[in-house]
Design an enzyme around this catalytic site. Structure first.
Site, mmCIF file in Angstrom:
data_model
loop_
_atom_site.group_PDB
_atom_site.id
_atom_site.type_symbol
_atom_site.label_atom_id
_atom_site.label_comp_id
_atom_site.label_asym_id
_atom_site.label_seq_id
_atom_site.Cartn_x
_atom_site.Cartn_y
_atom_site.Cartn_z
ATOM 1 N N ARG A 26 -2.730 -2.097 -3.438
ATOM 2 C CA ARG A 26 -3.967 -1.352 -3.202
ATOM 3 C C ARG A 26 -3.945 -0.066 -4.029
ATOM 4 O O ARG A 26 -3.001 0.713 -3.984
ATOM 5 C CB ARG A 26 -4.106 -0.992 -1.730
ATOM 6 N N ASN A 32 0.878 -1.175 0.000
ATOM 7 C CA ASN A 32 0.000 0.000 0.000
ATOM 8 C C ASN A 32 0.909 1.216 0.000
ATOM 9 O O ASN A 32 1.467 1.584 1.036
ATOM 10 C CB ASN A 32 -0.913 -0.018 1.224
ATOM 11 N N GLU A 59 -8.217 -4.993 5.637
ATOM 12 C CA GLU A 59 -8.098 -4.707 4.209
ATOM 13 C C GLU A 59 -6.916 -5.432 3.583
ATOM 14 O O GLU A 59 -6.987 -5.861 2.429
ATOM 15 C CB GLU A 59 -7.994 -3.194 3.993
ATOM 16 N N HIS A 69 -13.550 2.689 -0.254
ATOM 17 C CA HIS A 69 -13.491 1.728 0.853
ATOM 18 C C HIS A 69 -14.051 0.365 0.429
ATOM 19 O O HIS A 69 -14.456 -0.443 1.271
ATOM 20 C CB HIS A 69 -14.278 2.221 2.087
ATOM 21 N N ARG A 114 -13.364 16.160 6.074
ATOM 22 C CA ARG A 114 -14.141 16.329 4.842
ATOM 23 C C ARG A 114 -15.573 16.721 5.176
ATOM 24 O O ARG A 114 -16.168 16.210 6.113
ATOM 25 C CB ARG A 114 -14.146 15.039 4.018
#
Length: 413
Positions: A97, A14, A391, A185, A246
Site C-alpha cells: 500500500r 502496509n 482495504e 482512500h 485535520r
C-alpha cells in the site's frame, strides 16, 4: 521475476514509519485471509513486538527489531512457524500500500519507473511514502524474485476530469510542480463501490454511488458508472471534511493571516492544520466517540464539533448528487465512524427525503460492529448501505490482477 502459480499466497504489506502491518491471503479457491498482524515500534529494540491473529488464535511476541528489513525477516520467520515451513516459496506476490502514486491510475508492478514516481510523490506524502519504500526494500530482500506490486490510494481517483482535479491557480504550477487534486482512500472507495454494486445486483460499470469513508481521516467520493469523478481530499489528505485532527476545507487566507499575525513558520502552520485542528481543535477531542459522549454530557463545544462534522458530510453529499446529475443508486457508509456510529448516520440522513434518502431506524441501529447491510427505509429512492471496508482484501485483489496480467503477457510472448 516469477509469475503467479495456481496455488500459493499473496502477502499484503502496509509500512509505517515505525510499523509494518501484514496480512496473508491464500489464492485457492478464492482470496481468503489466513493470518495478519503487525510489528510496531521498529527501531526501539527494547519495546518492539509482533502482534498477530488468525484461525481463532492470537499471538504476541516481544522481538528486537532494528529496521524494516529485520521486521520483514521476523514476519517471514513467524509465517514459517505458524503457516508453512516453505512459505518463502509459496508467496507468489507481495502487494504494497502506498498513499501517493501521483498520476499512476492503477496498481502496478514496482519496477524502476514506478519506484521513481513514488520517490517523487514523497514530497507530497512525507509521512507515508518513505516508509512504504522501506517496506518495499525489505520485502525485495526477503522475497527474492517475487513480483512486488504497488497499490496506490490515489489511483482510483485518476479518472476525475480536469474540471474536478484542477485548482484555480496559475497553470504552470500544474505542469511544472504537479499541483492538482489527487484524492485519497481510493483503495477503500474502490472496494466500497464494488461491494455496493453486488448488493444492488448491478455491474460496477452501471453503478452510481456516493461513498463515505468516515473515520479519523474522512473522505467522500462521487462514483459514476463505477469510476471516481470527484472526491473531497485534494493535493494532500488535508482538504475536504472536518476530520479528527485535520481542518478540512477553509479559506486559504486563514493560514496566511495566522502566519503573518502570529509569526508562525510554514512547518508550524502545517502541524496546526494537520494535527491540532478538526474535532480536536474545536472541542479538545479527536475521537468522535468522545465527542458524542461529551455532547451528551452538555459540552457545547462538543455539540458544535459534531454539528460541523455532520454538516460538512451532508454538504458534500448534496454537491456530489449534483455532480452525478441526481442519478444516485446508493449512499454508502464505511470506516470507523461510518460502520459503527448509527447515531452519526442518522444525523447525516436526517430530513433528506427530498433528495431521495431515508433510513429505517431499526435497521440502522442494528447495522454496527462490522455488519454489512441495507439500512434504507422502504420509501427511500436511494439505497443507503453500510459496508465494512477491507482495504487489505482490495490490495490483494489488485495485486492478483497485476500478476495475472503478467502471466497472460508471458504466455502471449
Amino acid at each position: 521475476m516469477g509469475v503467479l502459480q495456481e496455488a500459493g499466497n499473496i502477502l499484503v504489506l502496509n509500512a509505517g514509519s515505525s510499523s509494518l502491518k501484514f496480512k496473508l491471503f491464500s489464492l485457492a479457491p478464492n482470496l481468503v485471509a489466513s493470518v495478519g498482524g503487525m510489528i510496531d515500534r521498529i527501531g526501539d529494540t527494547h519495546n518492539s513486538n509482533l502482534v498477530a491473529k488468525g484461525d481463532g488464535q492470537k499471538w504476541t511476541e516481544k522481538v528486537p527489531i532494528n529496521d524494516h528489513v529485520s521486521a520483514m525477516e521476523c514476519i517471514l520467520s513467524f509465517l514459517r512457524d505458524k503457516e508453512s515451513s516453505s512459505i518463502h516459496k509459496e508467496v507468489q506476490a507481495v502487494g504494497h500500500r502506498f498513499v501517493h502514486g501521483l498520476d499512476m491510475h492503477q496498481a502496478a508492478l514496482l519496477d524502476d519507473a514506478a519506484v521513481s514516481k513514488l520517490q517523487q510523490a514523497a514530497t507530497l506524502a512525507p509521512l507515508h511514502n518513505p516508509p512504504g519504500l522501506q517496506g518495499l526494500t525489505a520485502a525485495t530482500k526477503v522475497f527474492k524474485d517475487v513480483p512486488q506490486v504497488g497499490v496506490f490510494d490515489t489511483a482510483f481517483h485518476q479518472t476525475m476530469p480536469a474540471k474536478a482535479y484542477m485548482y484555480g491557480l496559475p497553470y504552470d504550477y500544474y505542469t511544472q510542480h504537479q499541483i492538482r487534486r489527487y484524492g485519497f482512500h481510493g483503495t477503500s472507495h474502490k472496494y466500497l463501490v464494488q461491494t455496493a454494486a453486488g448488493m444492488l445486483g448491478k455491474s460496477v460499470q452501471q453503478t452510481n454511488a456516493i461513498t463515505c469513508h468516515l473515520g479519523n481521516g474522512s473522505s467522500i467520493a462521487a462514483v459514476q458508472n463505477g469510476v471516481s469523478v470527484d472526491t473531497s481530499m485534494g493535493l494532500t489528505p488535508l482538504e475536504g471534511l472536518v476530520m479528527g485532527t485535520r481542518s478540512g476545507d477553509m479559506d486559504p487566507a486563514v493560514p496566511l493571516h495566522l502566519m503573518s499575525s502570529l509569526g508562525l513558520s510554514a512547518k508550524e502552520m502545517d502541524a496546526i492544520l494537520n494535527k491540532k485542528s478538526g474535532l480536536l481543535g474545536v472541542c479538545g477531542h479527536s475521537d468522535l466517540r468522545a465527542v458524542v459522549e461529551h455532547k451528551a454530557a452538555g459540552d457545547e463545544r462538543a455539540a458544535l464539533a459534531l454539528d460541523m462534522f455532520v454538516y460538512r458530510v451532508r454538504k458534500y453529499i448534496g454537491a456530489y448528487s449534483a455532480a452525478l446529475s441526481g442519478r444516485v443508486d446508493a449512499l454508502v457508509f464505511s470506516a470507523g465512524i461510518g460502520e459503527n456510529s448509527s447515531a452519526v448516520r442518522a444525523l447525516v440522513c436526517e430530513d433528506m427525503q427530498a433528495m431521495g434518502i431515508a433510513i429505517d431506524d431499526g435497521k440502522n441501529k442494528a447495522t454496527v460492529g462490522g455488519v454489512q447491510g441495507d439500512i434504507s427505509a422502504p420509501d427511500s429512492h436511494i439505497r443507503v448501505l453500510v459496508v465494512p471496508t477491507d482495504e487489505e482484501l482490495s490490495i490483494a485483489q489488485q495485486t492478483l490482477d497485476v500478476v495475472s496480467r503478467m502471466k497472460e503477457a508471458a504466455g502471449a510472448a
